[in-house]
Design an enzyme around this catalytic site. Structure first.
Site, short mmCIF file in Angstrom:
data_model
loop_
_atom_site.label_atom_id
_atom_site.label_comp_id
_atom_site.label_asym_id
_atom_site.label_seq_id
_atom_site.Cartn_x
_atom_site.Cartn_y
_atom_site.Cartn_z
N LYS A 90 0.83 -1.21 0.00
CA LYS A 90 0.00 0.00 0.00
C LYS A 90 0.86 1.26 0.00
O LYS A 90 0.64 2.19 -0.77
CB LYS A 90 -0.94 0.00 1.21
CG LYS A 90 -1.91 1.17 1.24
CD LYS A 90 -2.74 1.20 2.52
CE LYS A 90 -3.65 0.02 2.62
NZ LYS A 90 -4.57 0.12 3.78
N GLU B 46 10.05 -5.69 3.89
CA GLU B 46 10.26 -7.01 3.28
C GLU B 46 9.86 -6.99 1.80
O GLU B 46 10.58 -7.53 0.93
CB GLU B 46 9.44 -8.07 4.02
CG GLU B 46 9.81 -8.25 5.48
CD GLU B 46 9.02 -7.32 6.40
OE1 GLU B 46 9.04 -7.57 7.62
OE2 GLU B 46 8.38 -6.36 5.90
N GLY C 291 -5.08 -5.44 5.59
CA GLY C 291 -4.33 -6.41 4.80
C GLY C 291 -4.95 -7.79 4.80
O GLY C 291 -5.05 -8.45 3.76
N ARG C 292 -5.40 -8.26 5.96
CA ARG C 292 -5.94 -9.63 6.05
C ARG C 292 -7.36 -9.71 5.50
O ARG C 292 -7.94 -10.80 5.44
CB ARG C 292 -5.88 -10.11 7.49
CG ARG C 292 -6.57 -9.20 8.50
CD ARG C 292 -6.11 -9.51 9.91
NE ARG C 292 -6.67 -8.62 10.91
CZ ARG C 292 -6.16 -7.43 11.22
NH1 ARG C 292 -5.11 -6.98 10.56
NH2 ARG C 292 -6.71 -6.68 12.16
N GLU D 173 -4.22 -12.15 14.09
CA GLU D 173 -3.87 -10.74 13.98
C GLU D 173 -5.07 -9.87 14.32
O GLU D 173 -4.93 -8.75 14.82
CB GLU D 173 -3.36 -10.42 12.57
CG GLU D 173 -2.73 -9.03 12.44
CD GLU D 173 -1.96 -8.84 11.15
OE1 GLU D 173 -0.76 -9.19 11.12
OE2 GLU D 173 -2.56 -8.36 10.18
N HIS E 129 -1.92 -38.31 9.73
CA HIS E 129 -0.65 -39.00 9.90
C HIS E 129 0.39 -38.10 10.54
O HIS E 129 1.59 -38.38 10.46
CB HIS E 129 -0.16 -39.52 8.54
CG HIS E 129 -1.06 -40.56 7.96
ND1 HIS E 129 -0.90 -41.91 8.19
CD2 HIS E 129 -2.16 -40.45 7.18
CE1 HIS E 129 -1.85 -42.58 7.57
NE2 HIS E 129 -2.63 -41.73 6.94
N LYS F 188 9.16 -4.70 14.02
CA LYS F 188 9.62 -4.05 12.78
C LYS F 188 10.56 -2.89 13.08
O LYS F 188 11.59 -2.71 12.44
CB LYS F 188 8.42 -3.56 11.97
CG LYS F 188 7.57 -4.64 11.33
CD LYS F 188 6.45 -3.99 10.54
CE LYS F 188 5.57 -5.01 9.84
NZ LYS F 188 4.49 -4.37 9.09
#
Length: 570
Positions: free
Chosen positions: A225, A231, A286-287, A372, A403, A523
């Protein structure tokens, strides 16, 4: 993120209604009494034996999702008390406030309008004087035009060749949503296009992705954004350097990079053409962003028509959540069951178990969505909570999990409520394998609920010394959800179901489900620490543990570099 001082926050009326502590509400106290006197003694085997219609009555169905919640440690009395608590917490008013565009994200003074991203073009929603739906549709039309160009081969790279590989560069919601959707809808994707995803700043992630890709036919979609996310921009810069090196021309960037961003100036400095930027709004978290321009890679993969179908699925669940009575409202039922186990049974985690290979990324997506959103210890009023909030969400596609970790689910010491998700019809049929897959899903929920007692084990001829080891206590709760088939539409309904379940939980816990301040401190510290790892002359002012780790890293790094120089000299 920016926030207003507490004194400047204009709290809507529903917030003041929550001034009373959650644990002070009469419905909460009734649930405590109900748990203490009855519910903690519930046995699923007895509940089913006492009501031969239980498996049909404790169900709900809407917009193509059938929910069986009968294998939960609840009765009709429990569910009535949970819905009473939801009402006392103001859930109906909070739902309406969100859809209306009120600024329910209080710490950032923002509206929460991800539901507007999937409204039909025929609808209007005016917030702060702007028709939000019209703005969304404008961006969608630009996305569609771009996606059609790439899919048809009309969008040509620097050397005149069509695009065959699309690399989505993002992190968090800019990565997890598009990746999950692409994996879920692979059968709908363009045969000549392959999507790749890079989020980890570990250089191996980028190198492994571009290794073997033809630069002249690779397109990068940079999702940030602000176009300053450390990152994402680090990876985008590395991708840019790789492309320029491969094609030998700086001007190639304009044909091989597009941006999903609102920072046009920064993206232009990077080399992205302004015509190849797609924006979104500060009311898109974001999510919650996979139906915004963040979904550009998804649209390129599956096509605009299927992307629109996915939006229709989201919208259908939105409308169900907004209008259905709480007692038959799928997100409310799921959300209140999570409250029930988290706050009264002390369940610390919840497993999501899709019996579908194509839904293998759903648990990872839901981890961010839930944890979050609701991993908070402060109420919207700024006061510490005196109850548990979000459980840990985790899981895997069901057969692999059987398993791996199902041993703990069946015989471990922790109570882990489970969500089973299955399909009545496979996306791709292969003999009778889907019947075997679904047989496992139904069998696992049955085994968790009813188990196997010592007498049954003995009747199987088990030696007495082994009997305790082969007993399954059962009484482990679960939901079972069935979708007809995994399509763009049904994926939309499923994701929106969990979005609104998370919102329901947040309302009851009286927390802001739409901020994420907890990700900021790490951060900030990382930026300072990165300078110290690059420049070994930087003084260290951390705690003794962190200082020692940095010194250790510096020493190892120096030794490695010295060895490399000696090898080169030789």
């Amino acid at each position: 993120m920016t926030t207003l001082p507490a004194a400047d926050l204009q709290l809507p009326l529903f917030v003041y209604a929550q001034r009373e502590s959650l644990t002070g509400k009469s419905a909460w106290r009734s649930l405590q009494e109900h748990y203490r006197d009855r519910a903690r003694h519930f046995q699923l085997a007895r509940l089913f034996a006492a009501d031969d219609k239980r498996g049909e009555s404790l169900t709900a169905e809407a917009v193509g999702i059938y929910l069986d919640y009968s294998k939960n440690l609840v009765t009709s009395e429990t569910m009535a008390l949970l819905m009473q608590l939801a009402r006392q917490c103001g859930l109906p008013d909070r739902i309406e406030a969100m859809f209306r565009g009120d600024r329910i994200n209080l710490t950032e003074n923002r509206s929460v309008l991800h539901t507007a991203l999937r409204k039909p073009a025929s609808e209007r929603l005016v917030v702060d004087g702007q028709d939000v739906v019209a703005e969304v549709q404008q961006v969608l039309r630009r996305m569609e035009g771009f996606a059609r160009q790439v899919r048809s081969g009309q969008w040509l790279g620097h050397t005149g060749l069509p695009i065959r590989h699309v690399v989505n560069i993002g992190i968090g919601g800019s990565d997890l949503g598009p990746m999950m959707a692409y994996e879920a809808l692979r059968p709908y994707s363009h045969d000549d296009l392959t999507l790749h995803f890079v989020s980890d700043v570990d250089g191996a992630a980028m190198l492994d992705t571009v290794r073997g890709l033809p630069a002249e036919q690779t397109l990068f979609i940079v999702c940030s954004k602000t176009f300053t996310t450390l990152e994402t921009i680090t990876n985008a810069t590395a991708a840019r350097a790789w492309l320029v090196q491969q094609l030998g021309a700086e001007e190639a960037v304009a044909r091989h990079f597009v941006g999903v961003t609102t920072n046009i100036e920064e993206a232009q400095r990077f080399g992205i053409d302004a015509d190849n930027m797609f924006g979104f709004w500060d009311w898109v978290g974001g999510r919650y962003s996979m139906t915004s321009a963040i979904g550009l890679s998804t649209m390129v993969a599956i096509g605009p028509e299927h992307f629109r179908a996915m939006l229709e699925g989201f919208h259908a669940m939105d409308e169900h959540f907004r209008s259905a009575p709480l007692e038959s409202n799928l997100p409310v039922i799921l959300g209140m069951l999570t409250v029930w186990y988290t706050n009264f049974f002390g369940a610390a985690s919840q497993a999501v178990l899709p019996y579908s290979q194509h839904l293998k990324r759903l648990p990872a997506y839901l981890q961010q969505l839930t944890m979050e959103s609701n991993g908070k210890h402060i109420t919207v009023n700024g006061e510490p909570v005196d109850y548990q909030t979000s459980p840990v969400y985790w899981g895997d596609n069901g057969i692999n999990g059987q398993h791996s970790f199902y041993q703990m689910l069946h015989q471990g010491t922790q109570l882990v409520p489970c969500d089973f998700i299955g399909l009545c019809q496979p996306q791709q049929a292969l003999g009778q394998q889907h019947e075997l897959l679904m047989a496992n899903m139904f069998a696992q929920s049955e085994a968790l609920a009813f188990g196997k007692d010592a007498d049954q084990v003995r009747q199987e001829g088990t030696p007495e010394a082994l009997v305790p080891h082969r007993v399954f206590e059962g009484n482990r709760p679960s939901n079972s959800m069935l979708l007809q088939q995994l399509t763009p539409y049904s994926l939309g309904t499923l994701v929106a179901l969990y979005e609104h379940s998370v919102f329901t939980q947040g309302v009851v816990w009286n927390i802001d489900s739409f901020d994420q301040w907890g990700v900021e401190l790490g951060k900030q510290l990382a930026k300072r620490t990165a300078r110290e790892l690059i420049d070994h002359q930087q003084p260290l002012h951390h705690d003794s543990s962190t200082n020692a780790l940095i010194r250790r890293y510096r020493a190892c790094s120096t030794a490695t570099q010295s060895a490399a120089r000696r090898q080169q000299a030789a």
